[in-house]
Scaffold this active site. Structure first.
Site, PDB file in Angstrom:
ATOM      1  N   ARG A 108       0.831  -1.214   0.000  1.00 57.31           N
ATOM      2  CA  ARG A 108       0.000   0.000   0.000  1.00 57.31           C
ATOM      3  C   ARG A 108       0.870   1.270   0.000  1.00 57.31           C
ATOM      4  O   ARG A 108       0.457   2.320  -0.478  1.00 57.31           O
ATOM      5  CB  ARG A 108      -0.978  -0.009   1.189  1.00 57.31           C
ATOM      6  CG  ARG A 108      -1.811   1.248   1.259  1.00 57.31           C
ATOM      7  CD  ARG A 108      -3.138   1.156   2.002  1.00 57.31           C
ATOM      8  NE  ARG A 108      -3.232   0.182   3.051  1.00 57.31           N
ATOM      9  CZ  ARG A 108      -2.760   0.331   4.302  1.00 57.31           C
ATOM     10  NH1 ARG A 108      -2.167   1.449   4.654  1.00 57.31           N
ATOM     11  NH2 ARG A 108      -2.910  -0.633   5.172  1.00 57.31           N
ATOM     12  N   TYR A 121     -13.636  17.742 -14.988  1.00 58.10           N
ATOM     13  CA  TYR A 121     -14.091  16.364 -15.093  1.00 58.10           C
ATOM     14  C   TYR A 121     -15.276  16.152 -14.122  1.00 58.10           C
ATOM     15  O   TYR A 121     -15.234  16.620 -12.971  1.00 58.10           O
ATOM     16  CB  TYR A 121     -12.917  15.443 -14.736  1.00 58.10           C
ATOM     17  CG  TYR A 121     -13.300  14.001 -14.757  1.00 58.10           C
ATOM     18  CD1 TYR A 121     -13.575  13.368 -15.963  1.00 58.10           C
ATOM     19  CD2 TYR A 121     -13.422  13.273 -13.580  1.00 58.10           C
ATOM     20  CE1 TYR A 121     -13.961  12.042 -15.982  1.00 58.10           C
ATOM     21  CE2 TYR A 121     -13.800  11.948 -13.602  1.00 58.10           C
ATOM     22  CZ  TYR A 121     -14.070  11.340 -14.811  1.00 58.10           C
ATOM     23  OH  TYR A 121     -14.452  10.033 -14.831  1.00 58.10           O
ATOM     24  N   LYS A 174      -6.136   7.703 -19.403  1.00 54.06           N
ATOM     25  CA  LYS A 174      -6.367   8.315 -20.699  1.00 54.06           C
ATOM     26  C   LYS A 174      -5.109   8.211 -21.584  1.00 54.06           C
ATOM     27  O   LYS A 174      -4.744   7.130 -21.949  1.00 54.06           O
ATOM     28  CB  LYS A 174      -6.836   9.757 -20.502  1.00 54.06           C
ATOM     29  CG  LYS A 174      -7.914   9.913 -19.383  1.00 54.06           C
ATOM     30  CD  LYS A 174      -9.196   9.218 -19.700  1.00 54.06           C
ATOM     31  CE  LYS A 174     -10.147   9.062 -18.529  1.00 54.06           C
ATOM     32  NZ  LYS A 174     -10.491  10.273 -17.799  1.00 54.06           N
TER      33      LYS A 174
END
Ligand SMILES: *Cc1c(COP(=O)(O)O)cnc(C)c1O
Length: 383
Positions: free
Chosen positions: A48, A101, A198
């Site tokens: 993590r 966004y 993206k």
């Protein structure tokens, strides 16, 4: 080194054990320590907090952005959330661009407010409005340019000047242009956020995010938020993104050239009412886009005559274009923002921001542009 060299080699060295030219996928939850006293001597303990494959991607994106360091995340939203968690507390105020966004809008509106942070959505292309929105408790201004989905252009250097004077952070989402076309640190920004989903991945293969900063202390704060909230990128995603980034420059060049041709063609089509593409001289932010970035990107929007119904018919009639919700990859995608990506933004806010019901958004890919235009042409002939 030049960008093309860095996108291939930065952050990556042949595996010291085997000589593997690609960074291995270190698929391991934990890293064995040599001794109690030498805890973390190799830099890793529990996944993590960090992982060597993820670290290679972080070094690469930090180099490409020209930042000091980076952290990588399980999604672009996780990256934005880590920045907010690291920098904000109850009673603080944030200024967020009114066109961002949809997920960024939703997180700010529904979660920051819930935790006692005051949120203002402000037209970031209006510098007086940005200046006027800053209060004594403002901690950060969050911009995105070109903004999703109207492609409104914000003057990053001018906003940075305002934030520097006010002593607040300027965070910008550089997903649409990537460091290949736009260099936010050179324009005075403090923190750069990415959805690597993206263009950085570019192949519709992964969901990921990154935060790049130019201040090591700020990096530590944000990395602490990431480990605390568990927002980290997985090694498999990091590996795939490392491969995708190697061709970023060539994809951005080809996809934006395709976008320019398509936007120009759409502008001359009798069934098209309006076209938005920063590369078109008719686009309101065209001159600013030219000045602050090296390219215009590969996102285009347009409205057809006949309104929403005609727009829906068009989107249902394409064959080569995919009706879907991602952007940035080599596959060309067509989206209806109002029902898909920006459904979380209330109708009044959408109207204010220029996200009309008939808006069709294109993410232009790397196919032959003649084929993309031919498909749009046959779909337009059906409305
Ligand atoms: C997609 C996107 C995001 C969110 O990224 P996810 O990886 O989907 O969480 C943030 N900003 C912009 C500009 C985006 O296009």
């Amino acid at each position: 080194m030049g960008f093309r060299t860095d996108q291939i080699h930065a952050g990556v060295t042949p595996d010291p054990v085997t000589g593997a030219i690609l960074t291995p996928i270190h698929q391991s939850t934990t890293f064995v320590q040599d001794s109690v006293d030498e805890y973390m001597s190799k830099g890793y303990s529990y996944a993590r907090g960090g992982n060597p494959t993820v670290r290679a991607f972080e070094k690469k994106i930090a180099t490409l952005e020209g930042g000091a360091d980076a952290t990588a995340y399980g999604s672009g939203m996780a990256a934005t959330v880590a920045v907010m968690l690291a920098l904000l507390e109850a009673g603080d105020h944030v200024v967020i661009a009114d066109v961002v966004y949809g997920g960024t809008y939703r997180f700010a509106d529904q979660f920051l407010r819930k935790f006692g942070v005051e949120v203002d959505f402000v037209d970031a292309s209006d510098l007086d409005a940005v200046r006027a929105s800053i209060r004594p408790n403002t901690r950060l201004v969050f911009t995105e340019t070109p903004a999703n989905p109207t492609l409104k252009i914000t003057d990053l250097a001018a906003v940075s000047e305002i934030t520097r004077e006010a002593g607040v952070y300027h965070v910008t989402d550089n997903t649409f242009l990537t460091p290949y076309f736009q260099r936010p640190f050179e324009l005075g920004c403090d923190i750069v956020v990415h959805s690597t989903t993206k263009y950085l991945d570019g192949h519709n293969a992964t969901l990921g995010g990154a935060v790049v900063v130019n201040d090591p202390e700020l990096h530590e704060k944000i990395a602490f938020a990431r480990i605390s909230a568990g927002l980290v990128m997985s090694p498999m995603v990091a590996w795939l993104t490392l491969q995708g980034v190697k061709t970023l420059s060539e994809r951005m060049e080809r996809q934006s050239a395709n976008a320019m041709e398509i936007a120009t063609w759409l502008e001359g089509h009798p069934k098209v009412e309006r076209v938005g593409y920063p590369g078109l001289p008719s686009f309101p932010g065209h001159e600013l886009a030219r000045k602050q970035a090296r390219g215009f990107g590969a996102m285009v929007w347009f409205e057809v005559t006949g309104g929403v119904e005609a727009g829906k018919k068009l989107m249902d009639s394409v064959r080569l274009w995919s009706l879907a919700e991602n952007l940035g990859a080599v596959e060309s995608i067509i989206t209806h923002p109002v029902t898909m990506t920006h459904a979380a933004v209330p109708p009044e806010e959408r109207a204010r921001a220029g996200i009309t019901d008939g808006l069709v958004r294109l993410s232009v890919g790397m196919e032959d542009v003649e084929d993309l235009i031919a498909d749009l042409d046959q779909a337009l002939s059906q409305i």
